[in-house]
Motif scaffolding. Structure first.
Motif, PDB file in Angstrom:
ATOM      1  N   ARG A 201     -49.383  20.698  26.544  1.00  0.00           N
ATOM      2  CA  ARG A 201     -49.063  20.939  25.122  1.00  0.00           C
ATOM      3  C   ARG A 201     -49.380  19.696  24.308  1.00  0.00           C
ATOM      4  NH1 ARG A 201     -44.813  24.737  24.954  1.00  0.00           N
ATOM      5  NH2 ARG A 201     -44.065  24.001  22.941  1.00  0.00           N
ATOM      6  N   LEU A 202     -49.431  18.536  24.963  1.00  0.00           N
ATOM      7  CA  LEU A 202     -49.822  17.298  24.256  1.00  0.00           C
ATOM      8  C   LEU A 202     -51.345  17.219  24.144  1.00  0.00           C
ATOM      9  CD1 LEU A 202     -47.562  14.520  25.876  1.00  0.00           C
ATOM     10  CD2 LEU A 202     -47.137  15.801  23.780  1.00  0.00           C
ATOM     11  N   GLY A 203     -52.046  18.104  24.879  1.00  0.00           N
ATOM     12  CA  GLY A 203     -53.512  18.056  24.861  1.00  0.00           C
ATOM     13  C   GLY A 203     -54.124  17.594  26.175  1.00  0.00           C
ATOM     14  N   ALA A 204     -53.282  17.413  27.195  1.00  0.00           N
ATOM     15  CA  ALA A 204     -53.833  17.042  28.513  1.00  0.00           C
ATOM     16  C   ALA A 204     -54.532  18.262  29.094  1.00  0.00           C
ATOM     17  CB  ALA A 204     -52.722  16.586  29.441  1.00  0.00           C
ATOM     18  N   ARG A 205     -55.334  18.023  30.148  1.00  0.00           N
ATOM     19  CA  ARG A 205     -56.072  19.138  30.771  1.00  0.00           C
ATOM     20  C   ARG A 205     -55.779  19.133  32.268  1.00  0.00           C
ATOM     21  NH1 ARG A 205     -61.808  19.043  27.789  1.00  0.00           N
ATOM     22  NH2 ARG A 205     -62.015  20.959  29.003  1.00  0.00           N
ATOM     23  N   ILE A 206     -54.628  19.777  32.600  1.00  0.00           N
ATOM     24  CA  ILE A 206     -54.142  19.777  33.982  1.00  0.00           C
ATOM     25  C   ILE A 206     -54.079  21.221  34.473  1.00  0.00           C
ATOM     26  CG2 ILE A 206     -52.269  19.017  35.508  1.00  0.00           C
ATOM     27  CD1 ILE A 206     -51.278  17.226  33.226  1.00  0.00           C
ATOM     28  N   ARG A 207     -54.494  21.413  35.733  1.00  0.00           N
ATOM     29  CA  ARG A 207     -54.389  22.756  36.336  1.00  0.00           C
ATOM     30  C   ARG A 207     -53.875  22.615  37.765  1.00  0.00           C
ATOM     31  NH1 ARG A 207     -59.498  22.771  35.338  1.00  0.00           N
ATOM     32  NH2 ARG A 207     -60.095  23.348  37.442  1.00  0.00           N
ATOM     33  N   GLY A 208     -53.119  23.596  38.206  1.00  0.00           N
ATOM     34  CA  GLY A 208     -52.763  23.660  39.616  1.00  0.00           C
ATOM     35  C   GLY A 208     -51.337  23.232  39.958  1.00  0.00           C
ATOM     36  N   ALA A 209     -50.564  22.730  38.966  1.00  0.00           N
ATOM     37  CA  ALA A 209     -49.173  22.358  39.308  1.00  0.00           C
ATOM     38  C   ALA A 209     -48.463  23.601  39.849  1.00  0.00           C
ATOM     39  CB  ALA A 209     -48.461  21.829  38.073  1.00  0.00           C
ATOM     40  N   GLY A 223     -51.668  14.273  21.769  1.00  0.00           N
ATOM     41  CA  GLY A 223     -50.945  14.526  20.518  1.00  0.00           C
ATOM     42  C   GLY A 223     -49.446  14.583  20.766  1.00  0.00           C
ATOM     43  N   ALA A 224     -48.779  15.438  20.002  1.00  0.00           N
ATOM     44  CA  ALA A 224     -47.309  15.552  20.107  1.00  0.00           C
ATOM     45  C   ALA A 224     -46.941  17.021  20.197  1.00  0.00           C
ATOM     46  CB  ALA A 224     -46.666  14.906  18.886  1.00  0.00           C
ATOM     47  N   THR A 225     -45.700  17.320  20.545  1.00  0.00           N
ATOM     48  CA  THR A 225     -45.281  18.725  20.629  1.00  0.00           C
ATOM     49  C   THR A 225     -43.760  18.826  20.644  1.00  0.00           C
ATOM     50  OG1 THR A 225     -45.567  20.798  21.862  1.00  0.00           O
ATOM     51  CG2 THR A 225     -45.152  18.845  23.173  1.00  0.00           C
ATOM     52  N   ASP A 226     -43.268  20.020  20.376  1.00  0.00           N
ATOM     53  CA  ASP A 226     -41.852  20.336  20.630  1.00  0.00           C
ATOM     54  C   ASP A 226     -41.826  21.028  21.978  1.00  0.00           C
ATOM     55  OD1 ASP A 226     -40.876  21.267  17.217  1.00  0.00           O
ATOM     56  OD2 ASP A 226     -41.523  19.381  18.166  1.00  0.00           O
ATOM     57  N   TYR A 227     -40.724  20.854  22.740  1.00  0.00           N
ATOM     58  CA  TYR A 227     -40.717  21.455  24.079  1.00  0.00           C
ATOM     59  C   TYR A 227     -39.300  21.700  24.553  1.00  0.00           C
ATOM     60  CZ  TYR A 227     -42.493  22.579  28.712  1.00  0.00           C
ATOM     61  OH  TYR A 227     -42.816  23.242  29.868  1.00  0.00           O
ATOM     62  N   ALA A 228     -39.079  22.864  25.170  1.00  0.00           N
ATOM     63  CA  ALA A 228     -37.758  23.200  25.752  1.00  0.00           C
ATOM     64  C   ALA A 228     -37.845  23.072  27.276  1.00  0.00           C
ATOM     65  CB  ALA A 228     -37.363  24.621  25.374  1.00  0.00           C
ATOM     66  N   VAL A 229     -36.943  22.322  27.844  1.00  0.00           N
ATOM     67  CA  VAL A 229     -36.916  22.061  29.287  1.00  0.00           C
ATOM     68  C   VAL A 229     -36.438  23.315  30.032  1.00  0.00           C
ATOM     69  CG1 VAL A 229     -35.705  20.657  31.029  1.00  0.00           C
ATOM     70  CG2 VAL A 229     -36.494  19.606  28.904  1.00  0.00           C
ATOM     71  N   ILE A 230     -36.968  23.536  31.216  1.00  0.00           N
ATOM     72  CA  ILE A 230     -36.557  24.733  32.005  1.00  0.00           C
ATOM     73  C   ILE A 230     -35.105  24.568  32.478  1.00  0.00           C
ATOM     74  CG2 ILE A 230     -38.828  25.432  32.894  1.00  0.00           C
ATOM     75  CD1 ILE A 230     -38.130  23.859  35.493  1.00  0.00           C
ATOM     76  N   PRO A 231     -34.457  25.683  32.848  1.00  0.00           N
ATOM     77  CA  PRO A 231     -33.087  25.605  33.366  1.00  0.00           C
ATOM     78  C   PRO A 231     -33.043  24.926  34.734  1.00  0.00           C
ATOM     79  CG  PRO A 231     -33.662  27.867  32.743  1.00  0.00           C
ATOM     80  CD  PRO A 231     -34.918  27.066  32.730  1.00  0.00           C
ATOM     81  N   ASP A 232     -31.862  24.412  35.062  1.00  0.00           N
ATOM     82  CA  ASP A 232     -31.672  23.622  36.284  1.00  0.00           C
ATOM     83  C   ASP A 232     -31.370  24.533  37.475  1.00  0.00           C
ATOM     84  OD1 ASP A 232     -30.359  20.381  36.832  1.00  0.00           O
ATOM     85  OD2 ASP A 232     -30.597  21.947  38.337  1.00  0.00           O
TER      86      ASP A 232
END
Ligand code: EPZ
Length: 424
Positions: A201-209, A223-232
């Protein structure tokens, strides 16, 4: 600060799970790579997050936390120091997750080697091997490590073990490297997928996680972004085990059911009923759980972070359970305390043999670490009489008021300061 717990009450009701500690801490570190202000939400209100805030501020980032405590904005533009505050690295190992971002952003980072902790030595050799593969120069002297790189270059990296932290630190460093990086034998935990999603979401180009091979194509800037963390998933699992072992019935909300499949399978094998909703589970415990054996493994295997809680459940199950801890060499310290509560558990190296008893009995015990502390709280719930648990600060590092949430499910738990206890 102590907990005073009156035991043997079945839990029942509804509980909401908070944001994932082990995603939030890394996404906070990853925000150092951003080209602007990132707003994070669903961040758990735990002391490890406060420590990571201290690390970011210590590096020069500006962090504002909203009154609700779980939304914050991080502005990394003022980051000008390349050494996380030493006393915070000592306090929390996850502080070293800022190394990858600082190396990528400033070309240099120096940190105190994180000491071992209560679950064993916690080396960072795989993190450093990854940085070196990307072209960094590593020097280690007198307990400090310095990592320097004019320019990071993409590389093929194979991890000797699927280390969660190493996978994340290398992934972050590789985002701004020249060319493509491939991480093989990568850890597959959901928190790594969350970090990939944040970075993209910042503009990185990652695949496969989420798989054992992650590809990162370096970019010039982010860049920048708003983001909600996943539940624990570990907080969710802790409530699922608490409900199953007290013979209660509870609905646990804000759960990504996919993330707790290994635990669901084991709880069903042990005789609990688990209903899977789209974002919740309902767990109904039997009168008494059957003993089942587990072996902790990297995700998607049974999580090591649920091993102590599961042993607490097996300590009152019917039969004998063999618990093998394959991730950390010393993650059974809490069993000494469980034995003081009447548990019949014997540890031989990385294996614990748990012979279930009908009930534990109240005792004065001390939490040795975060998940060991959670295990003692669960043990106290199925004890006859009252249990006093010291060392609650360990539990508060990783759970958003675990005692308070258990009280809402019907547990009888009081949080008292040592002085109050003297009076009482
Ligand atoms: C993360 O720790 C979690 N912490 C741990 O959760 C979790 O238990 C662990 O992953 C495994 O799932 C956070 O995310 C903040 P590793 P991490 O690197 O990254 C060895 C909790 O209770 N190793 O996957 O430190 C290491 O010693 C905590 O929430 C090396 O030898 O775990 C361990 O035996 C506890 N060299 C094994 O790998 C290295 O360079 C797994 O460690 C790195 C790790």
């Amino acid at each position: 600060m102590k907990l005073v717990i009156a035991g043997s009450r079945p839990l029942s009701g509804v509980v909401k799970v908070a944001g994932a500690k082990n995603a939030a801490l890394k996404i906070m570190a990853a925000s150092l790579l951003a080209g602007g202000v990132c707003r994070l939400s669903n961040v758990p209100r735990i002391t490890d997050v406060d420590t990571m805030l201290g690390v970011l501020r210590g590096l020069g980032a500006r962090v504002d936390v909203r009154p609700d405590g779980s939304t914050m904005s991080i502005d990394p533009s003022g980051v000008d120091r390349c050494e996380p505050p030493e006393e915070l690295v000592k306090e929390m190992r996850a502080s070293i997750q800022v190394m990858g971002p600082l190396l990528a952003r400033l070309g240099y980072v120096r940190a105190r080697q994180p000491g071992g902790c209560n679950i064993g030595p916690r080396p960072i050799d795989l993190h450093l091997k990854g940085f070196a593969a990307l072209g960094a120069k590593i020097t280690e002297e007198r307990g400090y490590v310095s990592v320097r790189a004019e320019k990071l270059k993409g590389a093929e990296i194979l991890l000797d073990i699927p280390s969660v932290g190493a996978t994340e630190n290398i992934m972050m460093a590789a985002c701004l490297a020249e060319g493509t990086t491939v991480i093989r034998n990568a850890a597959r935990e959901p928190e790594i997928v969350d970090q990939q999603n944040f970075l993209n979401r910042l503009g990185a180009r990652i695949r496969g996680a989420g798989t054992d091979t992650i590809r990162i194509e370096g970019v010039k800037s982010l860049g920048a972004t708003d983001y909600a963390v996943i539940p624990d998933r570990i907080e969710a699992g802790t409530f699922m085990v608490a409900c199953a072992m007290t013979g209660g019935v509870a609905r646990i909300e804000n759960v990504i059911v996919e993330h707790v499949q290994a635990l669901i399978a084991k709880l069903r094998e042990a005789g609990a009923e688990v209903v899977e909703g789209d974002s919740y589970v309902v767990v109904r415990g039997p009168r008494r759980l059957r003993a089942v054996s587990i072996r902790t493994l990297p995700y998607p295997g049974f999580p090591t972070d649920m091993q102590p809680q599961f042993v607490a459940a097996m300590s009152v199950a019917c039969g004998t359970s063999i618990v093998t801890e394959t991730i950390f060499p010393n993650r059974f310290r809490y069993t000494e305390e469980l034995r003081r509560m009447g548990a019949n558990v014997r540890v031989e190296g990385r294996v614990a043999i748990v012979q279930g008893v009908m009930a534990l009995s109240g005792a004065h015990v001390e939490a040795p670490d975060l998940r060991g502390g959670a295990a003692l709280i669960l043990g106290a719930l199925v004890s006859e009489g009252t249990t006093e648990i010291a060392g609650v600060h360990h539990v508060d590092r990783g759970y958003e008021d675990l005692p308070g949430k258990l009280v809402k499910l019907g547990a009888a738990i009081e949080r008292v300061t040592a002085s109050e206890r003297q009076v009482g």
